[in-house]
Design an enzyme around this catalytic site. Structure first.
Site, short mmCIF file in Angstrom:
data_model
loop_
_atom_site.label_atom_id
_atom_site.label_comp_id
_atom_site.label_asym_id
_atom_site.label_seq_id
_atom_site.Cartn_x
_atom_site.Cartn_y
_atom_site.Cartn_z
N HIS A 25 25.83 -46.73 -1.52
CA HIS A 25 25.16 -46.68 -0.16
C HIS A 25 24.08 -48.07 -0.16
O HIS A 25 22.92 -47.75 0.03
CB HIS A 25 24.30 -45.58 0.21
CG HIS A 25 23.66 -44.90 -1.03
ND1 HIS A 25 22.84 -45.40 -1.81
CD2 HIS A 25 23.86 -43.50 -1.39
CE1 HIS A 25 22.23 -44.63 -2.70
NE2 HIS A 25 22.76 -43.26 -2.51
N ASP A 53 28.55 -40.22 1.61
CA ASP A 53 27.21 -39.52 1.01
C ASP A 53 26.90 -38.15 1.69
O ASP A 53 25.79 -37.80 1.95
CB ASP A 53 26.10 -40.46 0.99
CG ASP A 53 24.92 -40.03 0.12
OD1 ASP A 53 24.98 -39.02 -0.72
OD2 ASP A 53 23.67 -40.68 0.42
#
Length: 448
Positions: free
Chosen positions: A237, A311
């Site tokens: 991320h 995520d």
């Protein structure tokens, strides 16, 4: 569904779009051609009607909250939402309760998934300051990767002992996946905000607390350590423009030793959205500026970023609506990640071929997943049909997350998932789930 023939599809695969048919037998793709004729008593024929057929999405980062936090999500409910979003395989994270930091706890997760998962599954093993001996026992052929939290997050598994960290990088039998945020920087920024605002810190300051500098300090250290030790590193991320200078777009993915991921929420939202969404879009790492958002998309397209993931990290709405210091970070995403990326395709920001590359092909290459991620003869028939022109609005009545809400609530998407196949079995069709049968499989990895 022993034999399935998908007719009249636009097949998006390996950089091309071709019109044709796909024949599946016993869960395996056995033929791909312009036109296939087949007759059999046990044949199921599905007319794609010119819709797009893509490989099943492989999501390399989800948090399904089981064991220990099952009021938020479970492997069953999370994987069910995933197939509604065209995700046919997932890799789940170790910060559950108890944490997945021993071989015994890892096996318990595999046992849970074997009996309850709608999608193909694997898990990451968690690294800590004191479990190197357990890390060395993990089988690289059956476990996706080693996850290290270099910044604290839900389930605090912070690895902050520099000597231990170097030993892990030197000795890990697995690829190392990292959450990078510098804890000292975050704690300093947080203390300053608490002193001024108390617990009720304006959410707009989240990206100043978990700042660009906090991300860059940590990710640059991880990359430097990987270069020093020769470790295979995957940075989760990425959220800032500054970090992008750490990554290469000159090598083919299979030859890269250091790779990067971007999440859908960092491509979709920027810090102007905090005013409307509040703590519902509180993530770690934080949503940053429009400039960062645009730079992430550019890096995704030019190859510095290799993978798109979710995520997915659900919390209840009640938990999310707490004051800043008590509101947890994370949100549900698996059901809406592909529709969001298809919306970006409609906005001419990314092609269908690039979506498939970053969400299907590249995770398979990066993790060396056997026989998945592509529409190829001999590969597992994990497939998704999408209708690019079937608008629908995200609302509670069609949101299937256990937590009951979505950061995309109120958004009208132009495209929808119409069919999801897992190992050749139709498991989802037009907002309806087929009766559960255990067709999902544990992912395996083509590693020495």
């Amino acid at each position: 569904m022993k034999k399935v023939l998908i007719k009249n599809a636009r097949i998006v695969n390996e950089g091309t779009i071709m019109e044709g048919d796909v024949f599946i037998e016993n869960g395996i793709i056995v033929e791909i051609a312009d036109s296939i004729s087949a007759k059999s008593p046990d044949l199921t024929m599905i007319d794609a009607e010119g819709n797009y057929l893509i490989p099943g999405i492989i999501d390399d980062q989800v948090h399904f909250r089981e064991p220990g936090l099952t009021h938020k999500d479970t492997i069953e409910t999370g994987s069910r939402a995933a197939i509604a979003g065209g995700i046919t395989s997932f890799i789940e994270m170790p910060n559950t309760n108890p944490q997945t930091t021993t071989i015994e706890k890892l096996q318990e997760k595999f046992d849970l998934a074997k009996n309850s998962s709608y999608a193909n599954y694997s898990f990451m093993f968690g690294g800590t300051n004191d479990n190197l001996d357990e890390i060395l026992k993990v089988d690289p052929k059956t476990t996706a990767a080693l996850k290290l939290f270099l910044g604290s997050s839900t389930g605090n598994m912070l690895v902050d002992d520099a000597k231990v960290l170097e030993q892990i990088f030197l000795k890990s039998p697995l690829m190392i996946a990292v959450h990078c945020e510098d804890e000292a920087t975050i704690q300093k920024n947080l203390a300053e905000c608490v002193e001024r605002y108390g617990d009720d810190i304006p959410i707009e300051l989240h990206s100043k607390i978990r700042s660009e500098e906090a991300c860059y300090i940590s990710s640059s250290r991880a990359v430097a350590l990987a270069k020093k030790t020769g470790a295979r590193l995957h940075v989760f991320h990425i959220s800032t423009e500054k970090e992008l200078k750490l990554f290469d777009n000159k090598l083919p993915l299979k030859d890269k030793k250091i790779t990067a991921e971007v999440c859908v929420h960092h491509l979709w939202f920027n810090d102007s959205d905090y005013q409307k969404k509040g703590t519902l879009i509180k993530w770690n790492p934080a949503i940053k500026t429009k400039k960062d958002q645009d730079a992430l998309l550019k890096a995704l397209l030019d190859g510095r970023i290799d993978v798109i993931a979710t995520d997915h990290a659900p919390h209840t709405k009640e938990e999310k609506k707490n004051v800043y210091t008590k509101a947890p970070s994370g949100g549900p995403l698996v059901q809406h990640a592909l529709p969001a990326m298809l919306q970006m395709h409609h906005q001419e920001k990314i092609s269908l071929e690039q979506i498939v590359e970053k969400m299907c092909h590249n995770p398979a290459i990066l993790f060396q997943i056997e026989k998945r991620g592509f529409i190829r003869v001999g590969y597992k028939a994990d497939l998704v049909l999408i209708d690019l022109n079937a608008p629908w609005a995200v609302q509670p009545s069609n949101t299937v997350y256990k937590c009951g809400w979505s950061p995309f609530d109120g958004v009208t998407f132009k495209s929808r998932v119409t069919h999801t196949f897992v190992n050749g079995q139709l498991v989802y069709k037009n907002f309806k789930f087929m009766p559960f049968t255990q067709v999902a499989e544990q992912l395996t990895f083509d590693r020495k």
